[in-house]
Design a protein around this motif. Structure first.
Motif, PDB file in Angstrom:
ATOM      1  N   PRO A 119      -6.230 -78.033   1.694  1.00  0.00           N
ATOM      2  CA  PRO A 119      -6.871 -77.123   1.095  1.00  0.00           C
ATOM      3  C   PRO A 119      -5.753 -77.603  -0.615  1.00  0.00           C
ATOM      4  CG  PRO A 119      -6.003 -76.101   2.600  1.00  0.00           C
ATOM      5  CD  PRO A 119      -6.260 -77.462   2.932  1.00  0.00           C
ATOM      6  N   GLN A 120      -4.710 -78.691   0.120  1.00  0.00           N
ATOM      7  CA  GLN A 120      -4.300 -79.631  -1.255  1.00  0.00           C
ATOM      8  C   GLN A 120      -4.623 -80.249  -1.766  1.00  0.00           C
ATOM      9  OE1 GLN A 120      -3.506 -79.519   2.197  1.00  0.00           O
ATOM     10  NE2 GLN A 120      -1.774 -77.284   1.321  1.00  0.00           N
ATOM     11  N   VAL A 121      -6.283 -80.767  -1.619  1.00  0.00           N
ATOM     12  CA  VAL A 121      -6.712 -81.006  -2.811  1.00  0.00           C
ATOM     13  C   VAL A 121      -7.785 -81.021  -2.843  1.00  0.00           C
ATOM     14  CG1 VAL A 121      -8.587 -82.951  -1.790  1.00  0.00           C
ATOM     15  CG2 VAL A 121      -6.722 -83.178  -0.546  1.00  0.00           C
ATOM     16  N   VAL A 122      -8.229 -79.300  -2.490  1.00  0.00           N
ATOM     17  CA  VAL A 122      -9.569 -79.004  -2.622  1.00  0.00           C
ATOM     18  C   VAL A 122      -9.055 -77.891  -3.663  1.00  0.00           C
ATOM     19  CG1 VAL A 122     -11.200 -76.798  -2.148  1.00  0.00           C
ATOM     20  CG2 VAL A 122     -10.429 -78.932  -0.599  1.00  0.00           C
ATOM     21  N   VAL A 123      -8.269 -76.984  -3.874  1.00  0.00           N
ATOM     22  CA  VAL A 123      -7.677 -76.283  -4.684  1.00  0.00           C
ATOM     23  C   VAL A 123      -7.349 -76.845  -6.323  1.00  0.00           C
ATOM     24  CG1 VAL A 123      -5.662 -74.396  -5.598  1.00  0.00           C
ATOM     25  CG2 VAL A 123      -6.661 -74.291  -3.461  1.00  0.00           C
ATOM     26  N   PRO A 124      -6.768 -77.801  -6.440  1.00  0.00           N
ATOM     27  CA  PRO A 124      -6.889 -79.034  -7.142  1.00  0.00           C
ATOM     28  C   PRO A 124      -8.577 -79.897  -8.298  1.00  0.00           C
ATOM     29  CG  PRO A 124      -5.176 -79.550  -6.273  1.00  0.00           C
ATOM     30  CD  PRO A 124      -5.622 -78.864  -5.245  1.00  0.00           C
ATOM     31  N   LYS A 125      -8.840 -79.523  -7.194  1.00  0.00           N
ATOM     32  CA  LYS A 125     -10.430 -80.046  -7.736  1.00  0.00           C
ATOM     33  C   LYS A 125     -11.165 -78.762  -8.037  1.00  0.00           C
ATOM     34  CE  LYS A 125     -12.923 -82.666  -5.212  1.00  0.00           C
ATOM     35  NZ  LYS A 125     -13.230 -83.970  -6.207  1.00  0.00           N
TER      36      LYS A 125
END
Length: 389
Positions: A119-125
């Protein structure tokens, strides 16, 4: 501004909002048709239309025919009044769509989920993509009416939390406060809902002629079902339907839920590949083997894979018939990689389901009109609906 206009509950705003919604639903529409549908005086309607045109909420629309006289003036909404972001989150991919007020897809971006996509990678993307859309299309925050999220569950809709994504490739997809995470960047309405529900709503809103009872089934790692009953979206607890855990055979294979003979024990890629490996022990598969492996074997003409897949289609058809009989669905839409990539599978599912229907003469099957965009478009429609509780 348009968002203020839509949210204004002052009685004086009732008529302009009603006329706008009529044009949104039926446009392009003539003044005569609006008079008939609104049941207001002609002078009042003319004044209201002028007001909406001045605010650039609607615009004139003409259709010119060379062999006819002067065409009537028609009215349609100005689609740039507001925009939505439709968001689809699954185990395998994330799709982000920019959608206008006519619920037309303007632009979209997809990225695959890997073991690195926490989630910490996906949400910023996601956040970066939305900012890119807004900059490219010159959209101000005031024009962004909201973000609709369609995802697999279970979910906590009220708290805006993805409770769990089963078998996700990356860690961390438990109790993810995705609504709060996105609202930190975009202080707008954000709606979280089950993906199959959003797909059902998307198809329902685009259906012509309309139907009152629609069933949408997504067959993938699990089995998601969205139900429109009597024209209303049926919302089940925590956004988790559980249809995939319908018991088909009490003596069947063990399911991940701890019971035997669940529908997904026959229909999921995992189940198909597991049976294939049991009958062909020498076959080496990756730990996270997916439906792409099954489709590749089918394209190679592997007979054992075909046999297993067609047996899976029969079980899917029986389960589908059970759900249709329960909800008296008029239109049944099925979605999934095997449905789209292997026509024989779809045909077998429908053939089997039809054999077990109680009222087969009044049920139509389809692969849907919106295909892979149904969830994003349905999610945006759900945001719009939140303005009119």
């Amino acid at each position: 501004m348009f968002k203020t206009f839509i949210q204004d509950t002052d009685p004086k705003n009732h008529l302009p909002k009603m006329i706008f919604l009529l044009i949104l639903q039926h446009g392009p529409i003539s003044r005569a048709e609006l008079l008939e549908k609104s049941n207001v005086k002609q002078t009042t309607l003319a004044r209201t239309i002028q007001e909406l045109v001045q605010h650039k909420y609607i615009r004139e629309h003409t259709i010119v025919h060379a062999d006819r006289g002067r065409p009537p003036v028609l009215y349609q909404i100005e689609p740039a009044c507001g925009y939505f972001i439709g968001l689809q989150v699954s185990r395998l991919e994330v799709k982000i769509g920019l959608i206008d007020l006519r619920f037309q897809l303007i632009e979209q971006k997809t990225f695959l989920m890997t073991s690195m996509h926490t989630p910490q990678v996906v949400v910023p993307k996601i956040t970066e993509t939305i900012h890119t859309f807004m900059e490219k299309h010159h959209i101000e925050l005031e024009q962004l009416l909201g973000i609709g999220i369609g995802t697999i569950g279970p979910l906590d809709r009220k708290k805006g939390v993805i409770v769990h994504i089963e078998s996700s490739l990356a860690p961390g997809w438990d109790h993810v406060p995705i609504v709060d995470m996105l609202q930190a960047a975009f202080p707008v309405r954000i709606v979280l809902e089950n993906a199959a529900n959003m797909a059902a709503l998307g198809e329902f809103k685009h259906m012509s002629p309309p139907v009152d009872n629609l069933l949408y089934c997504i067959s993938s790692r699990g089995l998601g079902c969205g139900v429109i009953a009597n024209g209303e979206l049926l919302k089940l607890k925590e956004g988790m339907s559980g249809f995939g855990h319908m018991t088909i055979d009490i003596n069947g294979p063990m399911c991940t839920c701890g019971r035997r003979g669940c529908l997904i024990s026959y229909t999921s890629p995992y189940a198909i590949l597991k049976e294939l490996q049991q009958k062909r022990p020498a076959l080496q598969l990756e730990e996270n083997a997916q439906i792409d492996h099954v489709i590749e074997f089918l394209k190679q003409g592997d007979q054992l894979t075909k046999d297993i897949v067609m047996k899976s289609a029969e079980y899917f058809g029986v389960g589908l018939a059970n759900i249709v009989n329960l909800f008296h669905s008029e239109l049944v839409i099925v979605n999934g990689s095997l449905i789209y990539e292997y026509p024989n599978y779809y045909e077998k599912v429908i053939e089997t389901a039809s054999a077990y229907l109680l009222d087969k003469d009044n049920v139509t099957f389809s692969q849907g009109m919106l295909k892979e965009n149904a969830i994003m478009l349905g999610a945006s429609a759900q945001v719009w609906a939140s303005y009119f509780p």
